[in-house]
Each structure stands twice: as C-alpha cells, then as structure tokens.
Design an enzyme around this catalytic site. Sequence first.
Site: not given
Length: 220
Positions: A135, A43
Amino acid sequence: MNLGDTFPDFEVDTTAGKLKLHQFIGDSWCILFSHPADYTPVCTTELGKCVQLEPEFQKRGVKMIALSCDDVPSHEGWSKDVMNFAKCSTGKLPFPIISDKSRDLAVKLKMVDPSEKDNAGLPLTCRAVFIIGPDKKLKLSMLYPATTGRNFVEILRVIDSLQLTMNKKVATPEGWKQGEKCMVLPSIPQEGIDKVFPKGVTIQDVPSGKPYLRFTPQPE
C-alpha cells in the site's frame, strides 16, 4: 516519517536504470536500505548477505533496493566485489542501487549521519532500513550508525511478523520465528475466542491475576 505514512515517491538513477519507487514496488513489499559508501568493508558484508538471502526475500514477495551517495559507475564496479564476497562469481547484483551523489534523497529521508564524513568532509548516509508495504505505507524503520552492520536475517524475521500480523488478529512475542506461538491481541474479547482461534488459546498465569498473556498457535 511516522509509521503508517505514505512513503515518498521519487525518480532516481540506479544500477538498473531510471526508476520511480512506487512503480518499482508495484504490488510487492519493499525494503529500502542505505549504506555510507561504496568500496567500504561493512557495507560489502551487508550487501553480500543480501545477495545470499535474495531468494528468501523473493519468496516473501519483497523487493530490495539499496542507496548510497556514490554514482552509478561506482556502484557497478563495487557490485563485482559484493558478488565475489557473496561467493557468486557470475551474474549481476540481484537488486538495484540508487545513486544519491547530491545527497538530496538522503537528506529528505533523514538518512544522513553527521558524525561520518567522506574525504571531502561531506556527511555520509547512515545504515537506514525502511520496510514499505504494497500500500506504499511505511511499516517499519530502523537507523544504525555507520560502524554497526545490520542483521538481515532479523529483517526477514520482522517481515514475517509484519506480513502475518497485517492479516491475522495476533501479535508476535520477543524473538518469535515463523511457525512459533503468537499472542492474542488485547482488543480481542475472551468471549467467543475459540471461534476466532480454533487451534485454541492458552492463558499464562501471572501474579497480577490479569489474563492478558494469551498464546495461540500461529494462524494459517
């Protein structure tokens, strides 16, 4: 969620304070990516790469937001390690990290990896990637296991393709990169094609004789 679905809106605690996802996205594109836990090796390499690539995401109008099952103070402490790994000794992490200690959000978005557990035996989040359009609809999703780091240069390439093909009548072939030839959509008739693609269209011959491999320079 299926591609094209409206991505869920939610309010969360992050390293940048409380925020609502849709409000955070605004009129931008967004990449939401999860990681199994703070202070973990893979990570740290991933978020470090995101720090280095942040100007490229910004250039494309893309906001980044990460998520893990640790709390905000843990995120803030770990962020210093990430910045150090990215060779950025000053400044804060240029994107927020969501705290999902309860795992409610990870479960809702199906980001839990049952094969990876923390010291308490609780499942960790997998390496999920969601690309969300202005959107607020899901444009792409990818799920990686905890043991496999993601390629964020590839994710930038995917965003280039998504942004291009959303507005132009083309698709991008395997391995396509910005500026390379694109493919004409099968739905575009050959008649009058020069008006649609003034840079020209090249048809590659194949044994079937079907003229479906149609290439055109990348539209402006």
